[in-house]
Each structure stands twice: as C-alpha cells, then as structure tokens.
Scaffold this active site. Structure first.
Site: not given
Length: 223
Positions: A113, A160, A191
C-alpha cells in the site's frame, strides 16, 4: 524485536527479525502500509526472516515517537508525512541494512500500500537497491523509470482502480527503458488483499501466491 538505527534526523525505530545463527544473509526492508509499524507488519517481518532473510521494518513515524496504537491516528500521521523526508528514512534504512553484521550487503525492499509506493520511489532514487517488491503501491512517475537499477516484482489487485489507473504508463516506461520487471494482476481481489488482519479485503489464495513469488524473487536476486 525492536531496534534503533541512525536516520537522517535522529534514531529510527525498527522491528528486526533474522534466522538464528550468525551467517550473513540477504537483507530485506519491509515497508509498512499507511497504518504504520503495527503488529501485522511485525508478523510479515518475521515471515521474511523465516524465509531466510535479515528483515528490517523501519517505523516511518519514528520522529513522533513511533506508530500510535490507534489506527486512525496512525493513518492521519502517515498522511501528514513529507514524502521526500519519508524516502530519506528508507534510504538510511537501506544503508543500515547493507552494513548490518548479519547482512551479505545485498538489500531488497518489499512494501504494501503506502509502502509499495515507497518501494517505487526507492527504486527510482536509490541505485543501491538490489530488488523491489510492490504490493498495490502507487506507481512512481514514469519519467523516472530509466533511473531504476533494481529488478521489480509488481503485485496489483484487480479491483483497485485508483492504484491501477497509473500502472499501464509505468509498465510502458519500464518496457521502453528495457528494465527487468514481473507484473501480476490478481483477479477478483481488492487493495490490501495480502493483509490477513483486514478481513474485508484479505484473499488467502492470492496472498499465499504473491508471498511465494516474493520470496522466490528476493532469494534469486539477493543471494
């Protein structure tokens, strides 16, 4: 366990794990999500050690006393970080890992991330990086692709859209510059699919496959 090492502006906190013994190992910097150095990232760091690496997870919130236990507070603190300053912390971590007594001098990075975006920045700005693994991180500016020296392993989640919209241009730039990279798009995933503490998004099969690919890639590139 917990450790300190010198950063650009004072000591950096980190969580460090390594296999028993005193042999020299490839080193891996583990770069946390936008929730900071939490128990999940410490767990991932131990997994990297179990796979045979000297694993070092710096805390990007070290300057403020470390990651707070409250997730929302951690997220707000990460959002307020200066990206260049944060990158400086990880460049310092790279140097620390290369000279660590247990390190063979070769250092890779794996980030998730926010941390995945940081791996991309590190690859562009730090020729000493030996390998980079991105889990659904924001792609760096494609204009910087030519500066990348490290081979990259890129994991993205099919659902995502915000992250994926920048991927084609980045991939095209890597191709045009003749860079070594491997890209995987995981079908039907969201995600953060690797985070087994995020029950809404965790995908066990995709997480296991992505981690297996990560370990094989880092072993191959950093031995």
């Amino acid at each position: 366990g917990p450790a300190l090492f010198p950063g650009p502006d004072g000591d950096l906190r980190a969580y460090v794990a390594a296999p028993h013994g005193n042999g020299r190992l490839p080193a891996v910097i583990v770069i946390h999500e936008n929730r900071g150095l939490n128990p999940h990232i410490e767990d991932v760091t131990r997994r990297a050690a179990l796979a045979g690496f000297l694993a070092i997870a710096p805390d990007a919130l070290s300057a403020g006393g470390g990651t707070p236990p409250d997730e929302d507070a951690a997220r707000a603190a990460i959002a307020a970080l200066d990206r260049d300053a944060a990158l400086g912390l990880y460049r310092a971590a790279l140097r620390h890992a290369a000279t660590h007594p247990r390190s063979n001098g070769r250092v890779g990075a794996v980030g998730f991330c926010w941390g995945g975006g940081m791996v991309g920045q590190l690859a562009v700005s730090e020729p000493a990086l030996g390998a980079g693994v991105v889990f659904y991180g924001r792609a760096p500016d494609p204009a910087g692709a030519g500066q990348i020296k490290a081979p990259l392993l890129l994991h993205y989640a099919a659902r995502d859209a915000r992250i994926n919209e920048a991927v084609p241009a980045f991939e095209a730039a890597l191709k045009a510059a003749g860079k070594r990279y491997e890209l995987h798009m995981y079908a039907d995933t969201d995600h953060a699919f690797h985070n087994d503490t995020n029950t809404a998004r965790y995908d066990a099969a995709a997480a296991a496959l992505a981690w297996q690919r990560t370990v094989e890639f880092l072993r191959r590139e950093l031995q």
